[in-house]
Design a protein around this motif. Structure first.
Motif, PDB file in Angstrom:
ATOM      1  N   GLY A   1       0.865  -1.171   0.000  1.00 44.89           N
ATOM      2  CA  GLY A   1       0.000   0.000   0.000  1.00 44.89           C
ATOM      3  C   GLY A   1       0.906   1.227   0.000  1.00 44.89           C
ATOM      4  O   GLY A   1       1.993   1.193   0.567  1.00 44.89           O
ATOM      5  N   GLY A   2       0.502   2.315  -0.651  1.00 43.86           N
ATOM      6  CA  GLY A   2       1.296   3.549  -0.619  1.00 43.86           C
ATOM      7  C   GLY A   2       2.502   3.498  -1.529  1.00 43.86           C
ATOM      8  O   GLY A   2       2.509   2.820  -2.551  1.00 43.86           O
ATOM      9  N   ASP A   3       3.540   4.230  -1.174  1.00 42.32           N
ATOM     10  CA  ASP A   3       4.754   4.295  -1.974  1.00 42.32           C
ATOM     11  C   ASP A   3       5.863   3.490  -1.290  1.00 42.32           C
ATOM     12  O   ASP A   3       6.062   3.612  -0.087  1.00 42.32           O
ATOM     13  CB  ASP A   3       5.196   5.762  -2.135  1.00 42.32           C
ATOM     14  N   PRO A   4       6.586   2.677  -2.063  1.00 39.85           N
ATOM     15  CA  PRO A   4       7.596   1.813  -1.433  1.00 39.85           C
ATOM     16  C   PRO A   4       8.760   2.562  -0.796  1.00 39.85           C
ATOM     17  O   PRO A   4       9.433   2.027   0.086  1.00 39.85           O
ATOM     18  CB  PRO A   4       8.086   0.952  -2.604  1.00 39.85           C
ATOM     19  N   PHE A   5       8.984   3.812  -1.240  1.00 34.06           N
ATOM     20  CA  PHE A   5      10.169   4.544  -0.773  1.00 34.06           C
ATOM     21  C   PHE A   5       9.835   5.608   0.272  1.00 34.06           C
ATOM     22  O   PHE A   5      10.698   6.414   0.633  1.00 34.06           O
ATOM     23  CB  PHE A   5      10.888   5.185  -1.959  1.00 34.06           C
ATOM     24  N   ILE A   6       8.578   5.667   0.726  1.00 30.49           N
ATOM     25  CA  ILE A   6       8.223   6.587   1.817  1.00 30.49           C
ATOM     26  C   ILE A   6       7.646   5.744   2.947  1.00 30.49           C
ATOM     27  O   ILE A   6       6.501   5.311   2.892  1.00 30.49           O
ATOM     28  CB  ILE A   6       7.215   7.654   1.335  1.00 30.49           C
TER      29      ILE A   6
END
Lengths: 209, 209
Positions: A52-57
């Motif tokens: 879910g979301g962004d892998p880098f944040i």
């Protein structure tokens, strides 16, 4: 964190492995996930790590890829819509705005051992928006520390629970009132906290409800 | 900022209006865009305002919606992948990482009148990643100010030009060297600047090139 309609788009013959993590039980599972990615890839499988979301944040993507790189396994990264963007859009709260906020800061609210080891001094600067990921448990401490370090007790705060889903709930208040309001509301994780003058814009821009 | 393959998905009978802005000519066009949205909607049209990135992170979405709300025009917001997430993924630079950065801050690098009216003191704190949107012109000033305010001259910096497109170019260096490196490279806007220890991870995680 990934909804059923999204999972339904996965090809039918794919083997699905649920590696969902419990909030209080992080460390071991992450290492296990890293190992599993390497093991499956070495078996010749094509592995999709869906998040879910962004892998880098706050997504631990860097750690997982680090291990893949060490093992010489090629990979690609597909960016995602991080929780702050998704929740902000569906709550009607612009994270930046010419008149109120010229920067936005994302912080993990998953405080180590419930202590206050964050650079609180930095957070109280004007004209910025603060976004705490996973801050529900830490909310009373976060509010208290920000007030102690000089942020106005009247600073607007929004807590968004299950943002972008049909069960989204938004509670707004001020640094002084938010913990009490959240305690009396029926709120559950995952949550996102937005702190800053931009929260006031929700009065006008809340289009969802 | 929106690529042709995306524009090709727009329904064929839609009227398309290009409101693309030049970097040095912002103020008037934005007000004109706001007005146009209201005017077209009042004509009974269904209007899609298509943006690159996320509308609520340096996207002026709040201002456009403010005017729609004032005019009593209903709207919806669809979140997007902000430039920081897109560029980070395609440059192999995690914006947060347990070992290097527990927070990430997005700042507009479009400095007013090329002055230094930013809270530089705040930016030099350890364990955070800084992302400057639209910072190409301001890069020498940004580097200089960060060094003056105590950031290490060796702090890793990446400049990503036309990120996520086939023309993506990434230049990496340090606070001390980056301006010179960029000047001698053939770099054009739009650009994104990432400053922090996480930039070092690109050595391992750069999967695109």
């Amino acid at each position: 964190l990934v909804s059923k309609p999204v999972l339904d788009m996965v090809r039918a013959d794919a083997e699905k492995i649920d590696v969902g993590k419990q909030r209080c039980n992080h460390t071991l599972p992450q290492q296990k996930i890293n190992d599993m990615l390497v093991t499956l890839a070495k078996q010749g499988k094509r592995v999709l790590r869906l998040k879910g979301g962004d892998p880098f944040i706050f997504g631990r993507g860097g750690e997982e890829l680090d291990q893949l790189a060490e093992a010489g396994i090629p990979f690609q990264v597909v960016p995602g819509i991080t929780a702050a963007s998704g929740c902000a859009s569906y709550a009607g709260i612009p994270l930046t705005h010419r008149d109120y906020s010229q920067s936005v800061k994302f912080i993990t609210g998953h405080l180590k051992n419930n202590t206050c080891e964050l650079p609180w001094d930095e957070f109280v600067h004007l004209n910025q928006t603060l976004v705490f990921y996973m801050g529900l448990t830490g909310l009373p401490l976060i509010s208290e520390q920000l007030i102690q370090h000089g942020m106005s007790v009247d600073m607007p705060v929004a807590l968004i629970s299950k943002g972008t889903t049909p069960e989204q709930k938004v509670v707004t208040g001020t640094l002084m009132t938010i913990s009490g309001l959240v305690a009396s509301a029926d709120i559950s994780a995952p949550t996102l906290i937005i702190i800053g003058e931009v929260v006031k814009l929700r009065e006008k821009l809340n289009w969802l409800e």
